[in-house]
Each structure stands twice: as structure tokens, then as C-alpha cells.
Motif scaffolding. Structure first.
Motif, PDB file in Angstrom:
ATOM      1  N   GLU A   3     -14.165  44.463  29.828  1.00 26.61           N
ATOM      2  CA  GLU A   3     -13.514  43.517  30.728  1.00 26.61           C
ATOM      3  C   GLU A   3     -12.004  43.621  30.600  1.00 26.61           C
ATOM      4  O   GLU A   3     -11.457  43.398  29.517  1.00 26.61           O
ATOM      5  N   ALA A   4     -11.365  43.970  31.684  1.00 26.11           N
ATOM      6  CA  ALA A   4      -9.904  43.971  31.684  1.00 26.11           C
ATOM      7  C   ALA A   4      -9.451  42.863  32.623  1.00 26.11           C
ATOM      8  O   ALA A   4      -9.959  42.766  33.740  1.00 26.11           O
ATOM      9  N   LYS A   5      -8.529  42.049  32.128  1.00 26.09           N
ATOM     10  CA  LYS A   5      -8.065  40.942  32.986  1.00 26.09           C
ATOM     11  C   LYS A   5      -6.561  40.985  33.135  1.00 26.09           C
ATOM     12  O   LYS A   5      -5.834  41.013  32.154  1.00 26.09           O
ATOM     13  N   LYS A   6      -6.148  40.962  34.377  1.00 20.47           N
ATOM     14  CA  LYS A   6      -4.719  40.888  34.711  1.00 20.47           C
ATOM     15  C   LYS A   6      -3.890  41.929  33.955  1.00 20.47           C
ATOM     16  O   LYS A   6      -2.847  41.633  33.380  1.00 20.47           O
ATOM     17  N   ASP A  34      -7.726  43.438  37.595  1.00 17.32           N
ATOM     18  CA  ASP A  34      -8.955  42.967  36.945  1.00 17.32           C
ATOM     19  C   ASP A  34     -10.007  44.034  37.128  1.00 17.32           C
ATOM     20  O   ASP A  34     -10.164  44.558  38.228  1.00 17.32           O
ATOM     21  N   THR A  36     -14.086  45.332  35.565  1.00 23.83           N
ATOM     22  CA  THR A  36     -15.177  45.241  34.594  1.00 23.83           C
ATOM     23  C   THR A  36     -16.086  46.451  34.720  1.00 23.83           C
ATOM     24  O   THR A  36     -16.318  46.965  35.816  1.00 23.83           O
ATOM     25  N   GLY A  69      -1.737  41.082  29.829  1.00 26.38           N
ATOM     26  CA  GLY A  69      -3.138  41.144  30.228  1.00 26.38           C
ATOM     27  C   GLY A  69      -4.034  41.304  29.016  1.00 26.38           C
ATOM     28  O   GLY A  69      -3.548  41.518  27.901  1.00 26.38           O
ATOM     29  N   THR A  70      -5.343  41.178  29.241  1.00 17.74           N
ATOM     30  CA  THR A  70      -6.270  41.303  28.118  1.00 17.74           C
ATOM     31  C   THR A  70      -7.291  42.386  28.402  1.00 17.74           C
ATOM     32  O   THR A  70      -7.583  42.699  29.553  1.00 17.74           O
ATOM     33  N   ASP A  77     -11.668  42.419  21.024  1.00 19.47           N
ATOM     34  CA  ASP A  77     -10.360  42.483  21.673  1.00 19.47           C
ATOM     35  C   ASP A  77      -9.717  43.840  21.384  1.00 19.47           C
ATOM     36  O   ASP A  77      -9.421  44.169  20.235  1.00 19.47           O
ATOM     37  N   TYR A 218     -13.393  50.493  42.738  1.00 23.76           N
ATOM     38  CA  TYR A 218     -12.137  49.751  42.821  1.00 23.76           C
ATOM     39  C   TYR A 218     -11.148  50.621  43.568  1.00 23.76           C
ATOM     40  O   TYR A 218     -10.973  51.780  43.226  1.00 23.76           O
TER      41      TYR A 218
END
Lengths: 328, 269, 270
Positions: A3-6, A34, A36, A69-70, A77, A218
Motif C-alpha cells: 500500500e502506497a499512500k500519497k 496512491d 495498492t 507519503g507512506t 512500514d 494505473y
């Protein structure tokens, strides 16, 4: 699940603007993406050159740190524990780099395997198995510099699988390969996802490849996410036109006038060409017009020689999308 | 030939201005400076100026520092010029432009000369820098005999240029620059009288001195730049230098032609 | 265990990658031998008689031994520079990126590279040096068991130096420039060809910036001057401290280099 966010990545470029002077310039390579990837899934990442695909892949593989971002992989993590992540991922890039050319396939694999902490018979078995899997068994002990492009690429794949990763990032894996080799590779990628339950991210210039393989796509542009959907739905939403191509016995002027009127009434755009075979009609409409057209031909007993309904593909969709973006 | 010369000259000039090869530049200067410092430290701090009589009889001077510093200066100059010219073709090969170059009907000699003359600008800057540094460490220049200096320099540059052609063809043959060039350089430094007169060496090694343009060049340069008196030996050495240059020139031209052919065969065969 | 595994991996790789070309031995054997001869003859213009001022630092009859020990120690250090140069190749080839993709400890990889290359690089010249030393005679050793100790010290120092160089070369594009700064002055100032004791202060300061100076000091104390362990204790301690500094510096630099690469996508720092 990955999961990659922002995700954001800014580069500061220094440009030489004189003997000693440097101009600083900030480039936004990825801008709030974003993304996944689930195990067993092939995810496509598309975009024109400079869209931020390679930067994204490098961030996912922990080679690049995002500006913000995360990123987490199976709940770990990636920014906090890159070492733990590195054991679960690998990356394969197209082209002939990233291998030691003077070493043989086996030696390359043994070397990288050891860097993953593999040793002894486990390492040996893993190497043997991978060499067999990518079909390099016969040339496993020849130096890589004597390999063909396709063989190097297959060795890359083996290298990318050396640590049996859960997630695999493929950056243009079929770049410059012959069609049969590329097809073989596609089969391999499909198996990895469907049989070995690996999560795969794929970038490619060959859109048929993406259409064939990917469960999700994507589409990014200048680091922004434009669209995220299945290939089929992307095509449906972007390319609304259907094309019907017909060749029939030569039409009389009267028949043509009638047919044209009928088609116009139904909102079908038509173009007529006279060929050696007969009359050729190219019809475009925002719906599937085959049934309506056939009904019309029955009314006057036209004799059809050929009928071809052209289904739009991902390439049409991307080209259309690019054209639309340019108009903006 | 003129167009190939000027085209190559301009290309090299632009390349140099865009990306000056600082590491080569500083490396060559430092090579000369290290020889200078080595001589300086040995002479003053270890041996307190005490020389071997044979040195004086071999060289005809007791000015050890000028002798060695001149050696360092011209060794660096030679290395620099040899590298610039000899690496031309193999660099084209590595960058993938060799085919494009060989396809043109241009004069190869003009091409090399263009590179050499442009390279002289670079080597010249290095040369002047080392001389200036050498002056601080005890290099004594006497009023140079300009009338002699110019023909000697010209002959020297020609001979080095010719030697570079031969070296370049060896590089193409071995597909290597690093080992080929540096093997020549260490041997050249040993036998050409850079930091000691070759007469100290065993007889068989002195034969190698005779095929090094640097050996004659150093002898001539020392004669006109650091010694007051001129002798007949200058003329003799000058003739030998020119003859050696001509010999290398023809060998170089033939070898390069051969190599170009074999490169083609390997690439297109 | 992981340490051995990585060293073994590097050894296998560099054996095939760096030494498969026999021409390599030109740089590791032919050049050093010629340079040794050159350094010997470079002293010929001076007064080498019994009254030579040189004897204040080195007995004239031991000049050959002095030079060959210098060359031997230097080749240990020099060979690792060449292996560090391969870093540039790894960056271009993209294999460096793949190494960073693995979880292998980075500093360990740097030092393993050095260790892996050392033996294969120096064996030939070492044999030459030993034969030359035996031929020249004049060794003066207090205890014979000090010789293996000297060899171990030489190897360890070279590996630490090599690991440090690998780290430096890790993030510079212009290896030639670094060579000019780190390596060439070492050959001239660390006492390979000249006794450091004879130097003026400014040259001594440069000399003692290089671990090779300390290593040579210890090596020559053992094989030329016949000193025993207690007599070389102080230089040993100094050497140990310098090596420790280099190791710590390597750790910091590797971490910094990777952090920098992660931020800019570019390994090149300068």
C-alpha cells in the motif's frame, strides 16, 4: 498487500548556468500517488515518458526515499524497516544492465543470492531451479557477455526471483525483445502472479501486453494519477466510439442516398470508398451499431462481402486520453 | 585533409570547453609535481646536495634539480599528448561513433592532427603550470635559444604524435587503454632519463631508450633550456628525433589502417 | 556467518570479474617491478658511498631492502585502489543499485570487496619481493614469529584502507580525480621510496595522514631494524587508532551515501 499512500517525490536539479554558477530547480516527479498491489495480482503502471513510472518503482523498491507519503508492505512500514522490506521484494528492469557481464548466469545468481543471505545447498538449489525455470540450463556457465538480449533478460528475471520475493516490480521487462521471447516472458509473469501468488507491478510501452496481463491499471501523468481501473473499463470509459467496417456489392446511387439518410438519422457517421472489391463503408458511432446496420441491409437485400467490428483496445484509449489531455 | 582537421579541432575544442577533463589535467600536473618534490626532498633533505660524480660526467651538469624537474615537465607533457591522440579512435569505438566516422570519406591524418593540435593546447597549459611550479623548487632556466627551441619543440611534438598513432593502434588491437598506455608510460619513465641518466642502466635497457622520442627530446630540451653551452650533439639528436618520428609515423599509419579494417570485420562480419 | 558469506560471494565474483583478464597482472606485477627498478635507479645520481648522508636514515647497503619493502607494502594498498575503481563500473552497469536492493549490510560489502580482492592481487608481486629480499640478504629480525605478525598487520591495514576507498569511490563519478588525491601522494609521501624521517615538517604532516606510513614504519622496524614487539608497541597503537578512524568514517560515509542516493536517485556526490 502493498500500500502506497500519497507518495510524493521532488528532485532538486542543479543546472550548470556558467562556469561555477548552478541554478536550482525543483522537479516534481511523483505527486501524491496512491497505489495498492495485492498478492496474486498484476498491476499495470502506464504513462508517457517522464510520467514518473521509474521513480515510482524505485520508491516502492526502497531505492528512493519518498519526499512524503507512506509505503507499507504486508503491514511493515517500508520507510522504517527497509531491510525487512528488501527481503520481500525485488525489481527487474528491461535492458541489459544490472548483471555482471563477465560472470556466468550461475555465478551472477550465486553472488546476488549470497547478498540475500542464502548459502549452501539452499542457494545452489535455488539457482539451479531458477536457471531451469528461465530456460538457461544449457548456457548457465557461459559468461553473460556472450548471451543474446533475450537470454540476458531471462537471467534478469531469474535474478529478480532469487530471494523468492512476495512482490515483484517489472520496469519495461520486454523492452527490445523479439515477439516470441516477449510472449514467453509474459507467460512467465502470468504464472508468477496466478500460480505463485506474487504481487506484480508492471510498466511497459507495449500496451497489448498490459491489456493482456494486468488486472488493474494505473495511468499516471506528470506524477499525478489520472485513472485507476481494469483495462476493460478504462477502454469503455475513454473510447466510446465503435467502428464497423463493411464491404458490399457496389451500391447504386439511389441505394447509397437511402442508406446514408437512414444512417444519419441514427447518428452514425459514415465514410464511403469505392474499391475493386465493391463499396466500402467505415461507420463510427458511440454504440454498437452492428445489429442496426444488419437490419438495414435486410430491408433492401444488400449483399455483404465482409463485415468487421473493430473493438477499441487499450492503445486507442491511451492515445485518446493523451489527445484529450493535450486539448486541455 | 583540412576539413577533417578543422572539424576535429572544433569538435575537441567544444568538448573541452563543455567538460574539461579536470582529473586528467590535475593528474598530469601532479605527476610532474611529484617528481619535482621527490627530487627536491631527496636532494636537500636526504643527500644534502651530495651527488655521484658519475651523474656529473654523464649529464655534463651538477644541477640535479633542473635535470629532474625538466624530466618531470616533459614526461608529463609527453604522457598527456600521447593519451590525447592515442585514445581518439578507441574512444569513438566505445561511444559507438567509430562506424559513423569510418563511413565518412575524411582524411584520417587530418582527424588525428586536429585532435593533436587541440590537445597541444591542453598539454601546453599543463606544461607551463609544471614549469612554473618547478621554478619554486630549483629549476634553473637559462636564456633559451629560441631559434633552436622552436624547431626542437616542433620535431618533438611530431615524434610524440607519431608514437601516439602506434600506441593508438595497439589500443584498438587490445581493446584496452588502461594497461596498454600505462605499460608504455612506466617503461618510458624508466629508460628515457626522466629522473636519472639512462647511462646508469644496464646496456640492454639503454637500447630501449633509443626508441623513445622522450629520450631525445629531453636531451635536446635540457641542452637548450638549462645549459648555457651548445654542442654538435644537439644537431645529431635532432636528426635522430626526426628520423624516429618519421619511422613511427609510417608504422602508425599502416597499423591504424590495418586495425580499422579488422574493427570493421569484427563489427560487420 | 553472514560476514563470511558476503566475503565469499565477493571473492567468487571478483575472481571471475576482475581477474579473468590476465592483462590485469601487468598492473599488479609488471608495473610495480619496473617502478621498483626505477625507484632504485632514481637514487643513483646521489652520493651512495660509505660517507653518504643517506646513512643517517637508512644504511646504504640496505637501500635495496628499504625500497623493496616499500614497494611490497605499497602494492597491497595499490591493488585495492584498482578494485575500488570497479565501483564506477558497477554504477554504470546498474549492479550497484541491485546490491543496494538486497538487505546485505553495506559497509560489510565494502570491506568484503577489499578483502576478497587482496590475496589474488598481491600474491605474484609478493613472491617477487620475497625472492628479491632473499637474494639481497641483510634481513635483521629479532624474532621470526614477528614476520607473520607483520604480514597480518599489512593485510588488515590494506583491507581497511581498501574498504574506505570503496566507500569513497561508491559515490564519485570521477575515480581518476580521487586517485590523484588519495593515492598518488601516498606513493610519494608515505615512505615507499624515501625515509619519512628525512622529511621537513610539512612533508611529514602529509606522510602521517596515510596509514601506509605507519604500516611501513612497523614493517621495516621488524624486518630491517630487528626491533621486538615492545619497541613497536607505540606505532602499532597509532596505526590501530588510524584504522579505527577509517572504519568509523566508512560506516558514516556509506550511510550518508545511501541516504543521499535515496533522496536524489543519484549516487554521485562529487
Amino acid at each position: 498487500m502493498l500500500e502506497a499512500k500519497k507518495l510524493v517525490k521532488y528532485y532538486t536539479m542543479k543546472e550548470k548556468s556558467g562556469w561555477f554558477a548552478r541554478k536550482k530547480q525543483q522537479i516534481k516527479a511523483v505527486n501524491g500517488l496512491d497505489l495498492t498491489i495485492k498478492r496474486g495480482e498484476i498491476v499495470g503502471l502506464l504513462g508517457v515518458n517522464g510520467a514518473g513510472k521509474t521513480t515510482t518503482i524505485k520508491m516502492l523498491s526502497t531505492l528512493l526515499a519518498p519526499t512524503s507519503g507512506t509505503l507499507s508492505i504486508d503491514g511493515i512500514d517500508a520507510l522504517q524497516q527497509p531491510e525487512a522490506i528488501k527481503r520481500r521484494i525485488n525489481m527487474i528492469a528491461g535492458g541489459e544492465r544490472m548483471l555482471y557481464w563477465r560472470l556466468s548466469a550461475r555465478e551472477n545468481l550465486m553472488y546476488f543470492g549470497r547478498l540475500y543471505g542464502l548459502r549452501g545447498s539452499a542457494l545452489k538449489n535455488q539457482c539451479d531451479e531458477l536457471i531451469k525455470k528461465v530456460g538457461l540450463a544449457e548456457s548457465a556457465d557461459r559468461p553473460v557477455e556472450r548471451y543474446s538480449k533475450g537470454m540476458k533478460q531471462r537471467l534478469q528475471i531469474a535474478r529478480g526471483l532469487i530471494n523468492d520475493p512476495d512482490y515483484l516490480f517489472l520496469d519495461e521487462p520486454t523492452l527490445g525483445l523479439d515477439a516470441p521471447v516477449a510472449r514467453q516472458l509474459r507467460g512467465m509473469v502470468k504464472d508468477l502472479a496466478k500460480k505463485k501468488n506474487k504481487g506484480i507491478l508492471l510498466t511497459s510501452h507495449y500496451l497489448e501486453e498490459v491489456e493482456e496481463l494486468c488486472d488493474h491499471v494505473y495511468i499516471i501523468e506528470k506524477g499525478h494519477l489520472l485513472l485507476h481501473d481494469t483495462p476493460t473499463r478504462i477502454i469503455q470509459t475513454i473510447v466510446k466510439d465503435r467502428i464497423l467496417l463493411v464491404v458490399m456489392d457496389r451500391l447504386t446511387q439511389e441505394d447509397w442516398t437511402w442508406l446514408r439518410q437512414e444512417l444519419d438519422n441514427r447518428g452514425i457517421h459514415t465514410q464511403k470508398n469505392e474499391t475493386d472489391e465493391g463499396t466500402q463503408l467505415d461507420m463510427t458511432a458511440p454504440f454498437d451499431l452492428t445489429a442496426q446496420f444488419i437490419a438495414l441491409t435486410h430491408q433492401r437485400n444488400f449483399h455483404l462481402l465482409r463485415l468487421e467490428s473493430k473493438k477499441p483496445n487499450l492503445e486507442d484509449a491511451i492515445i485518446r486520453l493523451a489527445e484529450e489531455r493535450e486539448l486541455l | 585533409m583540412w576539413t577533417a582537421f578543422s572539424a576535429t579541432f572544433k569538435r575537441q575544442l567544444v568538448t573541452m570547453r563543455r567538460a574539461y577533463p579536470w582529473s586528467f589535467f590535475i593528474g598530469h600536473i601532479l605527476d610532474g609535481v611529484y617528481i619535482t618534490i621527490f627530487a627536491f626532498l631527496s636532494y636537500h633533505f636526504i643527500f644534502q646536495g651530495e651527488l655521484n660524480e658519475r651523474f656529473v660526467s654523464y649529464t655534463g651538469t651538477s644541477d640535479y634539480l633542473s635535470y629532474v624537474i625538466m624530466g618531470g615537465v616533459f614526461n608529463s607533457f609527453t604522457v598527456s599528448l600521447l593519451m590525447i591522440v592515442s585514445r581518439m579512435l578507441i574512444t569513438e569505438m566505445r561511444e559507438g561513433t567509430l562506424e559513423a566516422l569510418l563511413l565518412t570519406p575524411s582524411s584520417r591524418l587530418g582527424y588525428f592532427l586536429g585532435a593533436a593540435v587541440q590537445g597541444l593546447m591542453r598539454s601546453g597549459i599543463e606544461w607551463v603550470t609544471i614549469i612554473c611550479i618547478g621554478l619554486f623548487f630549483g629549476l634553473n632556466l637559462v636564456s633559451a635559444h629560441l631559434a633552436l627551441l622552436i624547431p626542437i619543440l616542433a620535431a618533438f611534438c611530431f615524434a610524440i604524435f607519431a608514437q601516439a598513432l602506434v600506441l593508438g593502434s595497439f589500443m584498438l588491437a587490445f581493446r584496452d587503454t588502461y594497461i596498454t598506455q600505462n605499460t608504455l608510460f612506466v617503461v618510458m619513465m624508466l629508460v628515457s632519463g626522466v629522473s636519472f641518466p639512462p647511462e646508469f642502466l644496464p646496456q640492454w635497457m639503454q637500447c630501449l631508450s633509443r626508441i623513445m622520442p622522450l629520450y631525445y627530446g629531453l636531451d635536446l630540451m635540457r641542452a637548450v633550456m638549462t645549459k648555457a653551452q651548445l654542442s654538435f650533439a644537439i644537431l645529431q639528436n635532432l636528426l635522430l628525433l626526426v628520423a624516429l618520428g618519421i619511422l613511427y609515423f609510417f608504422i602508425g599509419i599502416i597499423f591504424i589502417k590495418q586495425m580499422e579494417k579488422s574493427v570493421f570485420e569484427k563489427h560487420f562480419g | 556467518m553472514n560476514l563470511l558469506n558476503v566475503i565469499w560471494a565477493e571473492m567468487k565474483k571478483s575472481h571471475r570479474h576482475n581477474f579473468n583478464n590476465r592483462l590485469m597482472y601487468f598492473s599488479l606485477f609488471v608495473w610495480p617491478v619496473i617502478q621498483f627498478v626505477d625507484s632504485y635507479y632514481a637514487f643513483k645520481p646521489f652520493n651512495l658511498g660509505q660517507d653518504s648522508p643517506l646513512s643517517r636514515f637508512v644504511p646504504v647497503e640496505k637501500l635495496g631492502l628499504f625500497l623493496i619493502t616499500g614497494c611490497l607494502a605499497y602494492i597491497f594498498f595499490w591493488s585495492l585502489v584498482q578494485s575500488a575503481w570497479m565501483m564506477g563500473y558497477e554504477r554504470e552497469q546498474g549492479t550497484l543499485e541491485i546490491i543496494l536492493l538486497t538487505p546485505a549490510p553495506r559497509t560489510l560489502v565494502m570491506f568484503s570487496r577489499a578483502a576478497a580482492n587482496l590475496l589474488e592481487a598481491v600474491w605474484l608481486f609478493s613472491i617477487f619481493a620475497v625472492l628479491t629480499i632473499l637474494f639481497m640478504g641483510g634481513l635483521h629480525v629479532a624474532h621470526w614469529w614477528l614476520i607473520p605478525i607483520a604480514v597480518v598487520i599489512l593485510m588488515l591495514s590494506a583491507i581497511v584502507w581498501g574498504g574506505f576507498l570503496n566507500t569513497i569511490f561508491l559515490f564519485s563519478r570521477d575515480a581518476g580525480f580521487l586517485y590523484t588525491i588519495f593515492e598518488a601522494p601516498m606513493a610519494f609521501f608515505s615512505g615507499v621510496r624515501m625515509p619519512v624521517m628525512a622529511f621537513p615538517l610539512w612533508a611529514k604532516m602529509i606522510a602521517y595522514a596515510f596509514p601506509l606510513t605507519f604500516v611501513l614504519n612497523i614493517l621495516r622496524s621488524i624486518v630491517l631494524d630487528g626491533k621486538n614487539l615492545s619497541a613497536i608497541f607505540q606505532p602499532l597503537l597509532e596505526l590501530f587508532l588510524i584504522l579505527l578512524c577509517l572504519i568509523i568514517a566508512s560506516f558514516i560515509l556509506v550511510r550518508y551515501a545511501e541516504k543521499h542516493a535515496k533522496e536524489t536517485g543519484n549516487l554521485t556526490l562529487f
